[in-house]
Design a protein around this motif. Structure first.
Motif, PDB file in Angstrom:
ATOM      1  N   ALA A 192      33.333 -18.373 -12.181  1.00  0.00           N
ATOM      2  CA  ALA A 192      32.481 -17.406 -12.877  1.00  0.00           C
ATOM      3  C   ALA A 192      33.190 -16.060 -12.956  1.00  0.00           C
ATOM      4  N   PRO A 195      28.247 -16.106 -16.604  1.00  0.00           N
ATOM      5  CA  PRO A 195      27.080 -15.774 -15.772  1.00  0.00           C
ATOM      6  C   PRO A 195      27.071 -16.622 -14.499  1.00  0.00           C
ATOM      7  N   GLU A 196      26.600 -16.006 -13.405  1.00  0.00           N
ATOM      8  CA  GLU A 196      26.716 -16.666 -12.110  1.00  0.00           C
ATOM      9  C   GLU A 196      25.471 -17.421 -11.698  1.00  0.00           C
ATOM     10  N   GLN A 197      24.517 -17.570 -12.618  1.00  0.00           N
ATOM     11  CA  GLN A 197      23.268 -18.165 -12.161  1.00  0.00           C
ATOM     12  C   GLN A 197      23.369 -19.662 -12.003  1.00  0.00           C
ATOM     13  N   ARG A 245      29.230  -7.868 -11.057  1.00  0.00           N
ATOM     14  CA  ARG A 245      29.042  -8.392  -9.707  1.00  0.00           C
ATOM     15  C   ARG A 245      29.432  -7.339  -8.691  1.00  0.00           C
ATOM     16  N   GLY A 293      19.252  -9.856 -11.463  1.00  0.00           N
ATOM     17  CA  GLY A 293      20.367 -10.526 -10.799  1.00  0.00           C
ATOM     18  C   GLY A 293      21.601 -10.613 -11.675  1.00  0.00           C
ATOM     19  N   GLN A 294      21.512 -10.081 -12.889  1.00  0.00           N
ATOM     20  CA  GLN A 294      22.627 -10.205 -13.839  1.00  0.00           C
ATOM     21  C   GLN A 294      23.525  -8.976 -13.888  1.00  0.00           C
TER      22      GLN A 294
END
Lengths: 450, 175
Positions: A207, A213-215, B137, B161-162
């Motif tokens: 990612a 996106p890290e979801q 992040r 969370g994005q």
């Protein structure tokens, strides 16, 4: 204040693992990894130099460096990294030498018995660091974090089964059925420990490098629970066997899990494909381009697991070879080139940002060199897989040569990255970082606010 | 969580001596623990102070006592809820920092580019000035570098969370 940039011993872990990889390849080239005689001590020695010395050590070192990123918290008990490294590396060497006792070198028997103790100590120390860092309510809801913890549970099983086999081969204690123990040892090691740790880490790493996106959605949750069931069944079968249960049932259970394992690989690949599609970075670097080859090898290993399940023999051997050499090693080699470049950049140039121009991180490596040696490695894997299936000793020797060349090339490129050799001289700082050892003296501008 | 008792500061003696109480008040604000209020006693209503304290994240309630003394209670803005967990290592008092003078949108950049942009921007800040950055992040490699250079930071994920939100307060100049 958060932890340091680098876990101090990360590069020594990587260096130790690379040394074991090169030693394994060289011995393989000299004929010490003969597919016709896996039960010989010398063959087992080379196999364990490769799997334990290279793959396990590089994974342990990578976890120590990487779990703080995975959990967004500083590493717990960083002081345990060096003792763990000393224990696993000496343990691996002791085990490799100890296997030679099976070929009649009885003087090496004490090393054979000492090895599981040292290896167990190293594993335990890393497990403490990783678990203490990840075990937090903010992290545990992430499936990839739980996957790494699950990998550690499988590592316990790997060590238990390995240690028990060492005792049996050394003639101590009641001998369990080794042919029943071996499938469990392989599955716990490859799919449980190395595989799940690699999956957990790649979710975050991919990612990051793909800008995706890290979801982790429902699919990742499903993968975790399937994997958890698998590891639980493998551990139960191992305990059953260790407690004196019927070898036939344990083997039957282990083999029955193979199709489930192939399904797991398919689900993981599906999720990575989704991640790939959602990426925001169009141009990819060699680490990600060659990771695709690694993922293709995972698909191949999963496909080979089915005939391996039905007919065993060379099909199963080839599946194991493709998983270890093709999937896990290609993935690790490709990412190692990127990670060492990144860590070197952070170590050398982060303190200079804002004070002087700093080069782009990509300039520390050579795309051409990285792609050339990874291509050699992949060609070696394919040649190895085909020669195993075709029972061709000449083809197998060619594969060993290609793999050795690929590994040597990666080693050479890693040294070039550490020495900033690809940077124009004007951009190179006066003092180069040490090849592997950490900075042992504080930085000149080390003022910190309380 | 129980709130600590307010810190009491009586500036009447200082004013009686003809001194400016502002330094004493700011010194008291600096020693407040997280969540602690400041209870100020003054001979007049300290209206200019309300704006200063508001910019540092304090609300205020004032009343005049029968003896003519003004009592003001400066209460810090509530701490972020559990869904806005701060990254370990974040400064405790970020709620009291002044408004950001720089805002950087660093989403869509590959590491370590966000780190380069933030450190370059922070180097240009005066001590005490604050920068806000939006990232994809948490920049785990940036945090130790900021601490090493004497800057403070506080960060957490946005509710979705994005996106990751980061405040950096410049320490002494690090050139």
């Amino acid at each position: 204040m958060a932890g340091k940039h680098l876990s101090r011993w990360t590069l020594v872990w990587f260096g130790s693992a690379m040394a074991m990889l090169l030693a394994g390849c060289a011995l393989g080239l000299l004929g010490a990894a003969d597919p016709q005689g896996w039960s010989q001590g010398s063959n087992l020695a080379v196999v364990h130099l490769f799997v334990l010395g290279w793959l396990c050590q590089v994974m342990l070192g990578a976890l120590i460096q990487f779990v703080p990123v995975l959990a967004a918290r500083p590493l717990a008990f960083p002081g345990l990294a060096l003792p763990a490294l000393v224990a696993t590396s000496t343990g691996t060497l002791a085990l490799a030498l100890g296997f030679l006792a099976l070929d009649g070198h009885q003087a090496l028997q004490p090393l054979f018995l000492l090895a599981p103790v040292l290896i167990g100590l190293g594993f335990a120390l890393v497990a403490v660091m990783v678990t203490a860092t990840l075990w937090h309510r903010d992290s545990l809801h992430l499936a990839e974090v739980r996957m790494v913890l699950l990998a550690l549970a499988a590592l316990v099983g790997l060590w238990l089964s390995g240690g028990r086999m060492v005792l049996a081969l050394a003639g101590l204690g009641p001998a369990p059925d080794l042919s029943a123990m071996l499938p469990l040892h392989l599955l716990l090691g490859i799919a449980g420990w190395l595989g799940l740790a690699a999956c957990g880490v790649t979710y975050k790493l991919f990612a990051m490098f793909l800008l995706a996106p890290e979801q982790g959605g429902r699919l990742r949750g499903a993968i975790f629970w399937t994997a958890a069931g698998l590891v639980a069944l493998l551990l139960a079968a191992l305990l059953w066997l260790l407690a004196g249960g019927s070898a036939g049932r344990a083997t039957a259970l282990a083999l029955a899990l193979l199709p489930l394992l192939a399904l797991l690989a398919l689900l993981y690949l599906t999720e990575i494909a989704q991640l790939w599609k959602a990426r925001r970075r169009p141009a990819l670097e060699p680490n990600m381009l060659w990771s695709r080859a690694a993922l293709a090898f995972l698909a191949l290993a999963a496909a080979l697991a089915i005939p391996g399940w039905l007919w065993g023999g060379t099909w199963a051997e080839t599946a194991v070879f493709v998983a270890l050499v093709g999937w896990l090693s290609t993935l690790t080699l490709a990412q190692l080139l990127k990670i060492v470049g990144f860590l070197t950049w952070i170590q050398v140039f982060a303190p200079r940002i804002g004070h002087q121009p700093v080069p782009m991180v990509q300039k520390l490596g050579s795309t051409r060199a990285a792609s050339a040696c990874l291509a050699l490695w992949c060609a070696g894997t394919l040649a190895g897989a085909l020669s195993l299936l075709g029972a061709s000793p000449a083809g197998y020797r060619l594969a060993m040569a290609l793999l050795s060349l690929g590994a040597l090339g990666v080693g050479r490129e890693l040294i070039a990255v550490r020495q900033l050799a690809h940077l124009p001289p004007a951009e190179r700082p006066g003092q180069l970082p040490h090849l592997m050892l950490p900075l042992l003296h504080p930085r000149p501008r080390a003022e910190t606010r309380s | 969580m129980t709130q600590p008792a307010p810190l009491e500061l009586d500036v009447r003696p200082i004013i009686r001596d003809g001194e400016d109480p502002f330094g004493a008040i700011m010194a008291a604000v600096d020693v407040l623990s997280p969540g602690q209020a400041l209870h100020l006693l003054a001979p007049f209503r300290p209206a200019p102070l309300f704006t200063v304290m508001a910019s540092r994240g304090f609300g205020s309630q004032d009343r005049q006592r029968d003896d003519g003394t003004w009592e003001v209670l400066f209460t810090p803005a509530p701490a972020p809820g559990p869904d806005a967990e701060m990254t370990p290592g974040s400064a405790d008092d970020a709620g009291l920092w002044p408004d950001a003078v720089h805002e950087l949108d660093l989403t869509g950049l590959t590491p370590p580019e966000p780190m380069v942009r933030i450190l370059e921007a922070v180097t240009g800040l005066a001590p005490g000035e604050v920068l806000f950055a939006l990232l994809d992040r948490e920049p785990m490699f940036l945090f130790p570098e900021l601490a090493q250079r004497g800057h403070e930071w506080a960060g957490n994920f946005a509710r979705s969370g994005q996106a990751y939100r980061l405040l950096v307060r410049a320490g002494a100049r690090d050139d």
